[in-house]
Design an enzyme around this catalytic site. Structure first.
Site, PDB file in Angstrom:
ATOM      1  N   HIS A  11       0.834  -1.203   0.000  1.00 20.44           N
ATOM      2  CA  HIS A  11       0.000   0.000   0.000  1.00 20.44           C
ATOM      3  C   HIS A  11       0.868   1.252   0.000  1.00 20.44           C
ATOM      4  CE1 HIS A  11      -2.677   3.125   1.555  1.00 20.44           C
ATOM      5  NE2 HIS A  11      -3.684   2.367   1.164  1.00 20.44           N
ATOM      6  N   LEU A  72      -4.475  -6.875   3.471  1.00 20.88           N
ATOM      7  CA  LEU A  72      -5.242  -7.808   4.297  1.00 20.88           C
ATOM      8  C   LEU A  72      -6.436  -8.386   3.548  1.00 20.88           C
ATOM      9  CD1 LEU A  72      -5.426  -6.189   7.832  1.00 20.88           C
ATOM     10  CD2 LEU A  72      -4.335  -8.348   7.193  1.00 20.88           C
ATOM     11  N   ALA A  73      -7.176  -7.516   2.887  1.00 17.85           N
ATOM     12  CA  ALA A  73      -8.452  -7.945   2.314  1.00 17.85           C
ATOM     13  C   ALA A  73      -8.745  -7.135   1.052  1.00 17.85           C
ATOM     14  CB  ALA A  73      -9.567  -7.756   3.331  1.00 17.85           C
ATOM     15  N   GLY A  75     -10.583  -4.544  -1.469  1.00 10.34           N
ATOM     16  CA  GLY A  75     -10.966  -3.156  -1.278  1.00 10.34           C
ATOM     17  C   GLY A  75     -10.727  -2.454  -2.603  1.00 10.34           C
ATOM     18  N   VAL A  76     -10.791  -1.129  -2.590  1.00 10.01           N
ATOM     19  CA  VAL A  76     -10.698  -0.379  -3.846  1.00 10.01           C
ATOM     20  C   VAL A  76      -9.346  -0.581  -4.546  1.00 10.01           C
ATOM     21  CG1 VAL A  76     -10.755   1.929  -4.870  1.00 10.01           C
ATOM     22  CG2 VAL A  76     -12.409   1.319  -3.123  1.00 10.01           C
ATOM     23  N   HIS A  77      -8.258  -0.620  -3.765  1.00  9.76           N
ATOM     24  CA  HIS A  77      -6.941  -0.834  -4.392  1.00  9.76           C
ATOM     25  C   HIS A  77      -6.895  -2.179  -5.120  1.00  9.76           C
ATOM     26  CE1 HIS A  77      -5.026   2.690  -2.939  1.00  9.76           C
ATOM     27  NE2 HIS A  77      -5.180   2.382  -1.670  1.00  9.76           N
TER      28      HIS A  77
END
Lengths: 135, 135
Positions: A11, A72-73, A75-77
């Protein structure tokens, strides 16, 4: 034999911890296996960027590129930003990586997600903290 | 024998994935061991909150409370926000949990961090994505 490329995507953060985590994990993966050439790249705030590492992989001898998000999970990225950089349509798990001269398969792996290994890691971190208390 | 309490702390998200991850991981931990009563609580956007789960643990028979953040790496939540909720000074790894009637040790574990298990998980996700391509 040609190796596979593994691009570990982080990230990025203003603090040093995310970059440390992603780069150390890339090193641990490289120590565990000869199957991959491993590089770490970041979505934002840190370098090298994902784009820079894709460029670097174009010059490597690889037979496939696997992009593994160290998130982790979903999402938008995961769903939009990384596929856009890779030139994958949303929801696609595979495509083509254009090297200098040839095309190789591009595979887009899942983020960490729920996994017994993650449960094990949490138990390990708990046990270490308790052991520290008792020292 | 009294068990330990484990509070798994999640970041929380508008999307359902973080909550799913944290709650599934809590379930996987509970399946792996009888050592802990496991509950999941969230910093923001999802419920139950961390505060609500601390309240719930006050009524359990536990001999210790271990708080384990399901976060990738250190950051503001780990260093400031969670300690503030737990009543721990910044940097402290242990303190006291005030139950209804008695005090028990409170232990604050580390986030995921760089760990060979995490490297293994990334390799597993990469292998699964490649296997999917080949199916």
């Amino acid at each position: 034999m040609a190796k596979k490329g593994m691009l570990l995507v982080g990230h990025g953060s203003k603090l040093p911890y995310n970059k440390d985590l992603v780069e150390t994990t890339a090193r641990l993966i490289a120590e565990k296996t000869d199957e991959y050439i491993v590089r770490a790249g970041f979505m934002s705030l840190n370098t090298p960027t994902v784009q820079e590492q894709l460029e670097a992989f174009r010059k490597e001898k690889i037979e496939m590129l696997v992009v593994v998000p160290l998130f982790l999970a979903r999402g938008v990225h995961i769903e939009k930003d990384i596929p856009a950089i890779l030139g994958l349509p949303e929801g696609a798990r595979a495509g083509t990586f254009h090297m200098n001269g040839k095309d190789v398969p591009l595979v887009y792996a899942s983020p960490i997600g729920s996994d017994p290994l993650l449960a094990e890691l949490m138990l390990k971190n708990a046990a270490e903290a308790i052991a520290e208390l008792e020292r």
